[in-house]
Design a protein around this motif. Structure first.
Motif, PDB file in Angstrom:
ATOM      1  N   ARG A  31     -24.775 -39.103   6.351  1.00  0.00           N
ATOM      2  CA  ARG A  31     -24.310 -39.519   7.668  1.00  0.00           C
ATOM      3  C   ARG A  31     -24.607 -40.991   7.883  1.00  0.00           C
ATOM      4  O   ARG A  31     -25.632 -41.512   7.429  1.00  0.00           O
ATOM      5  CB  ARG A  31     -24.996 -38.675   8.753  1.00  0.00           C
ATOM      6  CG  ARG A  31     -24.699 -39.169  10.158  1.00  0.00           C
ATOM      7  CD  ARG A  31     -25.396 -38.363  11.232  1.00  0.00           C
ATOM      8  NE  ARG A  31     -25.511 -39.152  12.462  1.00  0.00           N
ATOM      9  CZ  ARG A  31     -25.718 -38.641  13.659  1.00  0.00           C
ATOM     10  NH1 ARG A  31     -25.874 -37.348  13.801  1.00  0.00           N
ATOM     11  NH2 ARG A  31     -25.808 -39.419  14.714  1.00  0.00           N
ATOM     12  N   SER A  32     -23.727 -41.690   8.607  1.00  0.00           N
ATOM     13  CA  SER A  32     -23.925 -43.101   8.902  1.00  0.00           C
ATOM     14  C   SER A  32     -25.176 -43.303   9.745  1.00  0.00           C
ATOM     15  O   SER A  32     -25.509 -42.476  10.595  1.00  0.00           O
ATOM     16  CB  SER A  32     -22.702 -43.673   9.636  1.00  0.00           C
ATOM     17  OG  SER A  32     -22.457 -42.943  10.820  1.00  0.00           O
ATOM     18  N   THR A  33     -25.861 -44.411   9.498  1.00  0.00           N
ATOM     19  CA  THR A  33     -27.071 -44.704  10.262  1.00  0.00           C
ATOM     20  C   THR A  33     -26.749 -45.127  11.683  1.00  0.00           C
ATOM     21  O   THR A  33     -27.582 -44.987  12.575  1.00  0.00           O
ATOM     22  CB  THR A  33     -27.871 -45.817   9.563  1.00  0.00           C
ATOM     23  OG1 THR A  33     -27.011 -46.952   9.376  1.00  0.00           O
ATOM     24  CG2 THR A  33     -28.366 -45.350   8.206  1.00  0.00           C
ATOM     25  N   ASP A  34     -25.562 -45.677  11.898  1.00  0.00           N
ATOM     26  CA  ASP A  34     -25.124 -46.123  13.219  1.00  0.00           C
ATOM     27  C   ASP A  34     -23.667 -45.722  13.408  1.00  0.00           C
ATOM     28  O   ASP A  34     -22.939 -45.505  12.432  1.00  0.00           O
ATOM     29  CB  ASP A  34     -25.249 -47.645  13.362  1.00  0.00           C
ATOM     30  CG  ASP A  34     -26.688 -48.127  13.263  1.00  0.00           C
ATOM     31  OD1 ASP A  34     -27.479 -47.755  14.155  1.00  0.00           O
ATOM     32  OD2 ASP A  34     -27.008 -48.853  12.312  1.00  0.00           O
ATOM     33  N   PRO A  35     -23.211 -45.632  14.656  1.00  0.00           N
ATOM     34  CA  PRO A  35     -21.789 -45.365  14.883  1.00  0.00           C
ATOM     35  C   PRO A  35     -20.914 -46.443  14.237  1.00  0.00           C
ATOM     36  O   PRO A  35     -21.299 -47.613  14.173  1.00  0.00           O
ATOM     37  CB  PRO A  35     -21.664 -45.384  16.411  1.00  0.00           C
ATOM     38  CG  PRO A  35     -23.033 -45.069  16.914  1.00  0.00           C
ATOM     39  CD  PRO A  35     -23.962 -45.714  15.923  1.00  0.00           C
TER      40      PRO A  35
END
Length: 323
Positions: free
Chosen positions: A244-248
């Motif tokens: 999953r991405s660390t940030d949007p």
């Protein structure tokens, strides 16, 4: 590319978010499920028809068999470099992210279609360097219809509605598009993942690359019963290598959670979720390692070669109808 992205923002059809009560129920279901589980890594596993014409016109058939099979096509950059992903700690792991999305899906109102009704899906596509190299449009809207009994399809091509001849039996395709097959899929995440793996292209060295892309396409290209949608999302959490991405990230002018996996060593297939409701928004193909296509197109790390934004998915009474 700026003009195309601007057009996407201006033409974006907002989807009404789930009610506060629905979100509360989804979060409660998530917390109850997490409380019954150990860490995700320690969980016990739960018990040809042709591609649409628009998919072939993307010019990305040379990327990979998985991308073609799933309709994954590759787009301008986001605020985050693709590939910079990580598994979240407790409270934000990949498994919990998909569980929240699944719990939300289970609260969605849904009335199964009659056999004579149609499912309608609208996608906005934005394409990058490969499309430019081939002289193709860098943005496109696709509209497709599937009769609920699986015996007829329709596409809007070059502004004209093209309806296929009616068949006498449901064509066998992968990923499936007909409602009877979709509604009859296994309801346990592991059983569903096993089914997809068994149907995936044989001889693929990366065993889970094709199943991941197929599930992404099933979520994007169909109108699904809530239980099926939820099971597909939970099945994704069982695939190794998903991060999953660390940030949007920026997805067509709005923030999104990117959950994806690297395939073929140079591209990442992302599923995009709304950061608040965890509703499925679409998918993208991002470059995580410099790569030159067989046609000689040089792709650079950080490029996003295709975004597919799910604009609408609903049940209608006839092909060509959108409301």
């Amino acid at each position: 590319m700026t003009n195309e992205l601007t057009a996407l923002r201006e033409n974006w059809t907002e989807v009404e978010p789930p009610s506060a009560d629905a979100q509360a129920k989804a979060r409660a279901a998530l917390l109850n499920r997490i409380a019954d589980q150990a860490r995700p890594a320690e969980r016990t596993k739960p018990r040809h028809r042709r591609l649409p014409s628009w998919a072939w016109r993307t010019g990305l058939a040379t990327l990979t068999a998985a991308a073609v099979a799933a309709g994954v096509v590759a787009v301008g950059g986001s605020g985050q470099t693709p590939g910079e992903q990580t598994d979240y700690a407790a409270g934000g792991s990949v498994a919990e992210t998909f569980e929240l999305a699944a719990a939300t899906a289970e609260t969605e109102p849904f009335t199964p279609p009659r056999p004579d009704q149609w499912t309608y899906v609208e996608l906005k596509m934005v394409r990058g360097k490969i499309a430019v190299d081939k002289g193709q449009a860098t943005s496109e809207t696709t509209r497709s219809w599937q009769r609920a009994d699986g015996l007829q399809t329709a596409d809007l091509l070059d502004g004209k509605l093209q309806v296929s001849p009616e068949t006498t039996e449901i064509p066998i395709v992968m990923p499936p598009r007909d409602y009877p097959t979709l509604a009859g899929l296994p309801t346990q995440p592991q059983a569903l993942l096993d089914w997809v793996r068994a149907k995936a292209a044989p001889g693929k060295t990366d065993h889970d690359a094709v199943p991941y892309s197929l599930i992404s396409a099933m979520l994007r290209d169909n109108v699904l019963p809530p239980s099926v949608k939820a099971t597909l999302l939970r099945a994704l959490a069982l695939i190794p290598g998903v991060t999953r991405s660390t940030d949007p990230v920026d997805f067509a002018g709005r923030p999104a959670i990117a959950v994806g996996m690297v395939q073929d060593g140079w591209r990442q297939e992302d599923i995009l979720l709304d950061p608040t409701t965890h509703e499925f928004l679409g998918s993208r193909t991002a470059v995580v390692k410099d790569y030159t296509t067989p046609e000689g197109v040089a792709l650079k790390k950080g490029d996003v070669e295709v975004e597919l934004v799910r604009v609408a998915g609903k049940i209608v009474n006839a092909p060509g109808q959108v409301d």
